[in-house]
Design an enzyme around this catalytic site. Structure first.
Site, PDB file in Angstrom:
ATOM      1  N   HIS A   1      -6.749  -3.900 -11.224  1.00 22.18           N
ATOM      2  CA  HIS A   1      -7.415  -4.651 -10.158  1.00 22.18           C
ATOM      3  C   HIS A   1      -8.307  -5.720 -10.802  1.00 22.18           C
ATOM      4  O   HIS A   1      -9.039  -5.418 -11.741  1.00 22.18           O
ATOM      5  CB  HIS A   1      -8.249  -3.710  -9.286  1.00 22.18           C
ATOM      6  CG  HIS A   1      -8.895  -4.433  -8.155  1.00 22.18           C
ATOM      7  ND1 HIS A   1      -8.195  -4.808  -7.030  1.00 22.18           N
ATOM      8  CD2 HIS A   1     -10.154  -4.896  -7.998  1.00 22.18           C
ATOM      9  CE1 HIS A   1      -9.003  -5.476  -6.228  1.00 22.18           C
ATOM     10  NE2 HIS A   1     -10.209  -5.537  -6.785  1.00 22.18           N
TER      11      HIS A   1
ATOM     12  N   ILE B   1       0.857  -1.201   0.000  1.00 18.87           N
ATOM     13  CA  ILE B   1       0.000   0.000   0.000  1.00 18.87           C
ATOM     14  C   ILE B   1       0.889   1.247   0.000  1.00 18.87           C
ATOM     15  O   ILE B   1       1.916   1.297   0.674  1.00 18.87           O
ATOM     16  CB  ILE B   1      -0.917  -0.009   1.264  1.00 18.87           C
ATOM     17  CG1 ILE B   1      -1.851  -1.221   1.234  1.00 18.87           C
ATOM     18  CG2 ILE B   1      -1.666   1.298   1.422  1.00 18.87           C
ATOM     19  CD1 ILE B   1      -3.122  -1.066   0.433  1.00 18.87           C
TER      20      ILE B   1
END
Ligand code: GAR
Length: 196
Positions: A106, A89
């Protein structure tokens, strides 16, 4: 001038391979950064003669990690950052430095099955558990919200009777991700070139 692209990876790197194979007419992959040593994506970079490095998150603070990443991106004069199966992240400080300059792939149709904790096979497990009949992939800009940035491209893929997470993951990659990512990278790269 071609845009200089960095591809950030954490695993097998099939999306990196799709970018290498498709080619980016308005840009060049100038750097591959892996968040872990020994991942197969590094082998793919080596075979394609693309400079690569490992910048690991493990054992360091977010700040230390991002400082090193920024230094590498500066050194290679990177215009566009592509997260291709990159599982670390990034902080708000980092994403704010590169507005509309970071994109991510994604493996679902956002806003379904996305956000924190949804990565890799877990996304497909969740889709199968919910019983959706369509899933797919999304390429989006990266901002401070996990999987929350503006959507660039999406493609739907059918879920079939008897699918396992692995079978579904493969179909989503073949029918959506490997086509969508090179298209989206070229679109954004052209946009960056126009504004240079
Ligand atoms: C891909 O399916 C990508 O969409 C996914 O990880 C896989 C990486 O495969 N990314 C995420 O789940 C991000 N939340 P690859 O290393 O073979 O490209």
């Amino acid at each position: 001038m071609k845009t200089r692209i960095a591809v950030l990876v954490s695993g097998g790197g099939t999306n990196l391979q799709a970018l290498i194979d498709a080619g980016i007419p308005s840009g060049e992959i100038a750097l591959v950064v892996a968040s872990r040593p020994g991942v197969y994506a590094l082998e793919r970079a080596y075979k394609a003669a693309i400079p690569s490095m490992v910048i690991a998150k493990k054992g360091r603070t977010q700040e230390e990690f991002e400082k090193e990443l920024c230094a590498a991106l500066d050194e290679y004069k990177i215009d566009l950052i592509v997260l291709a199966g990159f599982l670390t992240i990034l902080s708000e400080d980092f994403t704010k430095r590169y507005p509309r300059r970071i994109i991510n792939i994604h493996p679902s149709l956002i806003p379904s099955f996305c956000g924190e904790g949804f990565y890799g096979l877990r996304v497909h497990e969740a889709a199968l558990e919910r019983g959706v009949k369509l899933t797919g992939a999304t390429v989006h800009f990266v901002n401070e919200i996990a999987d929350g940035g503006e959507i660039i491209l999406q493609k739907a893929v059918e879920v079939k009777e008897g699918d396992t997470p692995e079978i579904l993951q493969r179909r989503v990659m073949e029918q959506a991700e490997w086509q969508l990512l090179p298209q989206a990278v070229e679109l954004v790269s052209q946009e960056i070139n126009k504004n240079k």
